[in-house]
Design an enzyme around this catalytic site. Structure first.
Site, PDB file in Angstrom:
ATOM      1  N   ASP A  33       0.835  -1.206   0.000  1.00  0.00           N
ATOM      2  CA  ASP A  33       0.000   0.000   0.000  1.00  0.00           C
ATOM      3  C   ASP A  33       0.867   1.254   0.000  1.00  0.00           C
ATOM      4  OD1 ASP A  33      -2.347   1.408  -0.026  1.00  0.00           O
ATOM      5  OD2 ASP A  33      -2.681   1.286   2.129  1.00  0.00           O
ATOM      6  N   GLY A  34       0.351   2.299  -0.639  1.00  0.00           N
ATOM      7  CA  GLY A  34       1.001   3.604  -0.572  1.00  0.00           C
ATOM      8  C   GLY A  34       1.672   4.056  -1.851  1.00  0.00           C
ATOM      9  N   ARG A  36       0.383   5.224  -4.693  1.00  0.00           N
ATOM     10  CA  ARG A  36      -0.180   6.477  -5.217  1.00  0.00           C
ATOM     11  C   ARG A  36       0.138   7.662  -4.309  1.00  0.00           C
ATOM     12  NH1 ARG A  36      -6.355   5.618  -6.436  1.00  0.00           N
ATOM     13  NH2 ARG A  36      -6.282   4.612  -4.381  1.00  0.00           N
ATOM     14  N   THR A  79      -9.972  -6.643  -6.241  1.00  0.00           N
ATOM     15  CA  THR A  79     -11.204  -6.476  -7.022  1.00  0.00           C
ATOM     16  C   THR A  79     -11.693  -5.029  -6.938  1.00  0.00           C
ATOM     17  OG1 THR A  79     -12.413  -7.276  -5.073  1.00  0.00           O
ATOM     18  CG2 THR A  79     -11.945  -8.881  -6.819  1.00  0.00           C
ATOM     19  N   ASN A  81      -9.865  -2.451  -7.006  1.00  0.00           N
ATOM     20  CA  ASN A  81      -9.047  -1.592  -7.862  1.00  0.00           C
ATOM     21  C   ASN A  81      -9.654  -1.370  -9.249  1.00  0.00           C
ATOM     22  OD1 ASN A  81      -5.919  -2.928  -6.549  1.00  0.00           O
ATOM     23  ND2 ASN A  81      -7.106  -1.162  -5.892  1.00  0.00           N
ATOM     24  N   ARG A 209      -5.331  -2.340   8.666  1.00  0.00           N
ATOM     25  CA  ARG A 209      -6.417  -3.257   8.290  1.00  0.00           C
ATOM     26  C   ARG A 209      -5.869  -4.247   7.276  1.00  0.00           C
ATOM     27  NH1 ARG A 209      -8.627  -0.622   3.554  1.00  0.00           N
ATOM     28  NH2 ARG A 209      -7.718   1.456   3.352  1.00  0.00           N
ATOM     29  N   THR A 210      -6.503  -5.406   7.197  1.00  0.00           N
ATOM     30  CA  THR A 210      -5.999  -6.454   6.298  1.00  0.00           C
ATOM     31  C   THR A 210      -6.756  -6.535   4.979  1.00  0.00           C
ATOM     32  OG1 THR A 210      -7.353  -8.104   7.442  1.00  0.00           O
ATOM     33  CG2 THR A 210      -5.065  -7.847   8.170  1.00  0.00           C
TER      34      THR A 210
END
Length: 315
Positions: A33-34, A36, A79, A81, A209-210
């Protein structure tokens, strides 16, 4: 001078973390994550962040090989995305396609025996990405030293729902007896490339969060979770080692809990004959590490006197 000092400090800290690790987890899953947000902070568009993140992925593969990790699952495209703007999706699909071909042809992948496989609803992806997936899987199908699972068009709830529907169809057709529906039956119908329970989930980017990631293989195994602040392109080896340390602390806590339960059970049979207590202790001993076996032995001697035979575990 300041940069050199920081590098020396970082190298020393990395060595310290390595010394603190007794063993690496078998299966690590990462939510990358991260990308963008990293790009925005650098004044770039989202595709540039994804390209920077792809370089981090290559480094993590090297770390896994170095540390003896046997399976790595990367959450590359969920999904959800698909809801992103078209001008962001097309460059991302281009990057996925090019990196799959690049990984499949990389010398280090073949030298290190890396098997590449995609998990998720791959049929929803553009033809060019599906063809790249098929190429990468076929080029590495014979390897098994390190499994690299790339989650594409993946959603954990969708995966479980698909398995449930497949089981229901087979039961309805008389191909599967309802009495035979067990955990193995479910696992056989989940992602075919994910073979082991997840030991550790790592999420970068600061969110805790997962995100619907591997609910069966991770949550069902009570995997350790490590959340860290760096965006995926900034994720370092020190961050990775900190995650592994979190796993080891979790595993040690779990082992201690098992020992405490074993001692409590032995106390519960303390009023029985010595032979019965020895039989219980012997069964518990086989399921515990050496330190736990010694604690069970000590409890047996406390309950039945110092003449009770030792139940040291043979390693």
């Amino acid at each position: 001078m300041a940069n050199r000092i920081r590098r020396r400090f970082g190298d020393a800290y990395e060595r310290m973390l390595r010394r603190q690790l007794d063993a690496a987890p078998t299966h690590v899953a990462i939510i990358q994550d991260g990308n963008r947000r990293y790009a925005r902070e650098q004044g770039d568009d989202a595709p540039e962040g994804h390209r920077e993140g792809a370089q981090t992925t290559e480094q993590v593969l090297e770390w896994c090989d170095e540390l003896g990790i046997e399976e790595l699952t990367l959450y590359a495209f969920s999904t959800e995305n698909f809801n992103r703007p078209e001008e962001e999706l097309e460059p991302l699909f281009d990057l996925l396609e090019s990196k799959l071909y690049e990984f499949a042809d990389a010398d280090r992948v073949h030298e290190n025996g890396v098997r590449i496989g995609a998990i998720g609803d791959v049929e929803r992806l553009p033809d060019r990405v599906r063809e790249a997936v098929e190429y990468a899987e076929s080029r590495t199908a014979e390897y098994d030293a390190l499994r690299l699972n790339i989650a594409l068009a993946y959603g954990g709830r969708s995966e479980l729902l698909g398995a449930a529907r497949e089981i229901a169809r087979e039961v309805d057709a008389g191909e599967l007896d309802p009495e035979d529906v067990d955990t193995d039956a479910v696992e056989d119908r989940l992602a075919r490339h994910t073979t082991r329970a997840v030991d550790l989930i790592v999420r970068t980017g600061g969110d805790e969060r997962t995100s619907n990631f591997l609910p069966w293989h991770a949550n069902g195994n009570e995997a350790a979770v490590y959340f860290c602040a760096p965006y995926w392109p900034e994720f370092s080896k020190i961050d990775f080692l900190r995650g592994l340390r979190t796993y080891e602390s979790r595993a040690e806590s779990w082992r201690q809990s098992r020992t405490e339960r074993a001692v409590a059970l032995l106390r519960a049979v303390a009023e029985t004959e010595l032979a019965d207590a020895k039989a219980v202790a012997g069964r518990l001993r086989a399921q515990l590490p050496s330190a736990g076996a010694r604690e069970v032995s000590a409890e047996l001697e406390r309950q039945h006197g110092t003449d009770a035979p030792s139940v040291e575990r043979a390693d």
